[in-house]
Design a protein around this motif. Structure first.
Motif, PDB file in Angstrom:
ATOM      1  N   LEU B  11       0.614  -1.216   0.213  1.00  0.00           N
ATOM      2  CA  LEU B  11       0.128  -0.112   0.200  1.00  0.00           C
ATOM      3  C   LEU B  11       0.535   1.597  -0.080  1.00  0.00           C
ATOM      4  CD1 LEU B  11      -2.988  -0.808   2.355  1.00  0.00           C
ATOM      5  CD2 LEU B  11      -3.148  -0.700  -0.001  1.00  0.00           C
ATOM      6  N   VAL B 344      -7.347  -2.839  -3.445  1.00  0.00           N
ATOM      7  CA  VAL B 344      -7.183  -2.598  -2.121  1.00  0.00           C
ATOM      8  C   VAL B 344      -8.373  -2.695  -0.795  1.00  0.00           C
ATOM      9  CG1 VAL B 344      -7.798   0.055  -0.852  1.00  0.00           C
ATOM     10  CG2 VAL B 344      -6.503   0.090  -2.856  1.00  0.00           C
ATOM     11  N   THR B 348      -7.978  -4.495   1.893  1.00  0.00           N
ATOM     12  CA  THR B 348      -8.305  -4.696   3.464  1.00  0.00           C
ATOM     13  C   THR B 348      -9.233  -5.149   4.347  1.00  0.00           C
ATOM     14  OG1 THR B 348      -8.276  -2.296   2.274  1.00  0.00           O
ATOM     15  CG2 THR B 348      -9.909  -1.745   4.084  1.00  0.00           C
ATOM     16  N   TRP B 349     -10.619  -6.190   3.652  1.00  0.00           N
ATOM     17  CA  TRP B 349     -10.661  -7.476   4.125  1.00  0.00           C
ATOM     18  C   TRP B 349     -10.082  -8.407   4.358  1.00  0.00           C
ATOM     19  CZ3 TRP B 349     -11.359 -11.868   3.280  1.00  0.00           C
ATOM     20  CH2 TRP B 349     -12.509 -12.815   3.565  1.00  0.00           C
ATOM     21  N   GLU B 351      -7.016  -8.304   5.637  1.00  0.00           N
ATOM     22  CA  GLU B 351      -6.677  -7.061   6.643  1.00  0.00           C
ATOM     23  C   GLU B 351      -7.775  -7.420   8.462  1.00  0.00           C
ATOM     24  OE1 GLU B 351      -4.860  -3.420   6.710  1.00  0.00           O
ATOM     25  OE2 GLU B 351      -4.738  -3.617   8.693  1.00  0.00           O
ATOM     26  N   CYS B 352      -8.370  -7.245   8.003  1.00  0.00           N
ATOM     27  CA  CYS B 352     -10.040  -6.922   8.509  1.00  0.00           C
ATOM     28  C   CYS B 352     -10.741  -8.364   9.423  1.00  0.00           C
ATOM     29  CB  CYS B 352     -11.196  -5.829   8.328  1.00  0.00           C
ATOM     30  SG  CYS B 352      -9.914  -3.933   8.217  1.00  0.00           S
ATOM     31  N   ARG B 422     -10.247   1.960   1.834  1.00  0.00           N
ATOM     32  CA  ARG B 422      -9.628   1.777   4.052  1.00  0.00           C
ATOM     33  C   ARG B 422      -9.571   1.851   4.804  1.00  0.00           C
ATOM     34  NH1 ARG B 422      -5.966  -1.900   3.637  1.00  0.00           N
ATOM     35  NH2 ARG B 422      -4.510  -0.915   5.029  1.00  0.00           N
ATOM     36  N   ARG B 423     -10.714   3.046   4.930  1.00  0.00           N
ATOM     37  CA  ARG B 423     -11.339   3.780   6.335  1.00  0.00           C
ATOM     38  C   ARG B 423     -12.750   2.158   6.510  1.00  0.00           C
ATOM     39  NH1 ARG B 423      -7.601   6.950   7.895  1.00  0.00           N
ATOM     40  NH2 ARG B 423      -7.688   8.420   6.804  1.00  0.00           N
ATOM     41  N   LYS B 436     -10.735   0.059  12.142  1.00  0.00           N
ATOM     42  CA  LYS B 436     -10.408   0.715  10.905  1.00  0.00           C
ATOM     43  C   LYS B 436      -9.104   0.530  11.147  1.00  0.00           C
ATOM     44  CE  LYS B 436     -14.282   3.071  10.447  1.00  0.00           C
ATOM     45  NZ  LYS B 436     -15.058   2.109  11.215  1.00  0.00           N
ATOM     46  N   PRO B 437      -8.264   0.466   9.805  1.00  0.00           N
ATOM     47  CA  PRO B 437      -6.942  -0.452  10.021  1.00  0.00           C
ATOM     48  C   PRO B 437      -6.520   0.654   9.871  1.00  0.00           C
ATOM     49  CG  PRO B 437      -8.074  -0.957   7.539  1.00  0.00           C
ATOM     50  CD  PRO B 437      -8.909  -0.266   8.613  1.00  0.00           C
ATOM     51  N   PRO B 442       0.206  -2.033   6.612  1.00  0.00           N
ATOM     52  CA  PRO B 442      -1.044  -2.876   7.522  1.00  0.00           C
ATOM     53  C   PRO B 442      -0.561  -2.656   8.879  1.00  0.00           C
ATOM     54  CG  PRO B 442      -0.770  -2.895   5.447  1.00  0.00           C
ATOM     55  CD  PRO B 442      -0.373  -2.171   5.930  1.00  0.00           C
TER      56      PRO B 442
END
Lengths: 169, 450
Positions: B11, B344, B348-349, B351-352, B422-423, B436-437, B442
């Motif tokens: 990122l 992205v 993000t998915w 990671e979270c 991302r948010r 939130k990441p 990350p």
């Protein structure tokens, strides 16, 4: 059989600290069937009851200088894995769940497989068929203590994955 | 063990790349560089390298650091290197751009900045290529898409070395007949190795896997795929031959160039036909926005290649510039922007929500984005690309600047969409309170034992 995990809480005790958290952390980190070798400055009587409830027997040996070494070993093998060892796929029982993920778009196969695994007891085995090698699933299964073997079929179009469920938290 | 995790620096590469794209478009909209100035003027070179190194190469390297491990089922070798590579490339690019401006007498800056910047860039690209090659070589078997990436990395090294040599010539460190020949014939080779060999082949390799993954279509392993690969290899070989002849005799080799052109045309044709086959054999009926957008990107490859052939046939400079514009910003840049839209959200998915899968209801990746809001900006971007290229062909500076300003607007709005993903700003209400990441770096995944 894996070697027992060693944990020395004598420095914590000598500094006046409370070692219970470190001990529980170590127990959670044990692989199925693995023992815990604990070093303490006294014979940790209260811990024996706690560990018995978690399915561990003990063998306490006095050391020089009044210290103690206690070896905790799992007493009962969890149901469903009588002879099944995570590191040896040959010993796994037949799969009880089958999932065909070939028509799912990513990351749906991952979601389906992990959801299925959450509902399984330790030692149970599932089989999944995928369109490609699920490289993002592997770290997640490793983090959750599941064991797996997988390969592509002869013409390389589908990936066959056999997973042995690990211990549930 | 065959597994892939989130690449921690990808990122950061994407962010740097987007900043470079915005800067380049803003400069062009303000009238700096071609077509207001000559094709080889210092400020045109600034804009061109902002796009090819800053935007496209950083984007491609960031993507490869994430997707090469997925492609070959191996973790990235030497995972501590990506920030070092990023620092080398960013500092090298900054110096190179200052060096170009120094040619114009900017603040009396020394022209040696060119050589120094080129050296840092060469170092950064070499380390990146070695790291990615080592990852490729650690694989049990190399699928054909990985072969495209390998060819791309080789071309990157040639393009960077050639670029550094050109920089030394411009800085006056290398003289003689060779330097004259290099400026005459080497610039085209530098561009062909960079835009064609490196960026286009790597994009082909990555897109083969990504398109089949996102469309749920069987991997392509047929005649067309092999034809695309081997034609590309021959084209690259022809280009290398032309370079050798240039180094040995200070002269251009037209037969080699013709061979390269034919092989490249064949490779592009086979690739586009193959990708069309992928779309036809897909099991997903509805195309998600990024896969519809990718069609526009691929169409730009066909258009750009056609314009390039026309320009080389007629020798028209405006058509050549338009072809490069379409290939760089339409094909590579357009494909990059649409893929970023999915990547992205996907990263993000992962990671979270990956740690929660199976333990709670997790949203779908599509829930992280709002396609209805993003679609008009993709249309704006590609329409502005067509308008800009047309303006170049017809030599209308004003229309070009207006089109570029609109393209910039499209990019800014798309960046806004990436940031929203991302948010977690577009997630349905059920997950509104989900932690939130971090926007760019990350957090490393904690291996929970529980």
């Amino acid at each position: 059989m894996t070697d027992a995990l060693e944990l020395d809480v004598r420095p914590i005790l000598r500094n006046g600290g409370e070692p219970f958290g470190a001990i529980m952390g170590a127990i959670n980190a044990l692989a199925p069937g693995q023992g815990l070798k604990l070093y303490a400055t006294f014979r940790p009587e209260p811990l024996f009851t706690v560990m018995a409830a978690k399915g561990f027997g003990y063998e306490a040996t006095p050391l020089e200088g009044g210290d103690w070494q206690v070896l905790f070993m799992p007493t009962a093998v969890p149901a469903g894995s009588a002879a099944s060892r995570p590191e040896d796929p040959e010993s796994w029982p037949d799969p009880i769940h089958y999932l065909d993920c070939t028509d799912m778009d990513p990351p749906e196969p991952m979601v389906q497989i992990l959801t299925q695994l959450e509902a399984m007891s330790e030692g149970e085995v599932m089989f999944a068929l995928l369109g490609r090698e699920p490289v993002f699933l592997f770290p997640e299964m490793q983090a959750r203590g599941h064991a797996w073997v997988g390969d592509f079929d002869a013409d390389g179009t589908s990936y066959r994955l056999m997973i042995r469920a690990g211990r549930q938290p | 063990m065959q597994m892939a995790t989130i690449s921690r620096w990808t990122l950061a590469y994407f962010s740097g790349a987007l900043v470079a794209l915005v800067s380049a478009l803003a400069l062009m909209a303000l009238g700096l560089g071609y077509p207001s100035e000559g094709l080889m003027e210092p400020r045109t070179l600034v804009v061109v390298h902002l796009i090819t190194i800053g935007w496209l190469s950083l984007l491609m390297l960031g993507a490869l650091m994430q997707f090469l491990p997925v492609l070959v089922g191996r973790e990235l070798v030497w995972p501590k290197l990506p920030p070092v590579i990023l620092a080398l490339i960013l500092s090298g690019l900054a110096l190179l751009l200052c060096g170009f401006l120094a040619l114009d007498g900017w603040h009396n800056a020394p022209v040696e900045f060119l050589t120094l910047g080129g050296l840092l860039l060469l170092a950064g690209f070499c380390v990146a290529a070695v790291m990615l090659f080592a990852t490729l070589l650690s694989a049990r078997s190399l699928p054909l898409p990985a072969g495209f990436v390998a060819l791309g990395l080789l071309s990157l090294l040639v393009a960077a070395t050639l670029g550094e040599t050109l920089a030394s010539v411009l800085a006056g460190l290398v003289g003689g007949n060779f330097s004259v020949a290099l400026v005459m014939h080497g610039v085209g080779l530098h561009a062909a190795f960079g835009l064609g060999g490196w960026l286009t082949l790597a994009a082909m390799g990555v897109s083969y896997r990504l398109v089949s993954m996102f469309l749920v279509a069987p991997e392509r392993k047929g005649v067309l795929t092999r034809m695309a690969f081997w034609s590309a290899t021959i084209a690259l070989g022809g280009l290398a031959g032309v370079l050798m002849i240039l180094i040995a005799t200070n002269a251009s080799w037209s037969l080699g160039l013709a061979l390269t052109g034919l092989a490249a045309a064949l490779a592009i044709g086979a690739y586009l036909a193959d990708i069309a086959g992928l779309y036809r054999t897909r099991r997903r009926a509805r195309l998600e926005l990024h896969m519809a957008g990718a069609v526009a990107g691929m169409a730009m490859l066909g258009l750009g290649a056609g314009l390039l052939a026309w320009a080389l046939w007629t020798g028209s400079q405006p058509v050549l510039a338009a072809a490069i514009h379409v290939l760089a910003l339409g094909w590579l840049g357009g494909l990059g922007l649409v893929m970023l839209y999915k990547i992205v959200a996907f990263l993000t998915w992962l990671e979270c929500f990956a740690p929660h899968m199976g333990r709670m209801i997790t949203p779908r990746v599509q829930d992280l984005v709002c396609e209805r809001r993003a679609a008009p900006f993709f249309i704006l971007y590609f329409a502005a690309e067509l308008a800009g290229a047309t303006a170049i062909v017809f030599g209308s500076d004003v229309v070009f600047r207006i089109a570029t300003a609109l393209q910039l607007l499209g990019v800014m709005m798309l960046i806004h969409q990436y940031v929203r993903a991302r948010r977690l700003a577009d997630l349905p209400e059920a997950w509104m309170d989900h932690p939130k990441p971090r926007l760019i770096l990350p957090a490393t995944r904690q291996r929970s034992v529980a």
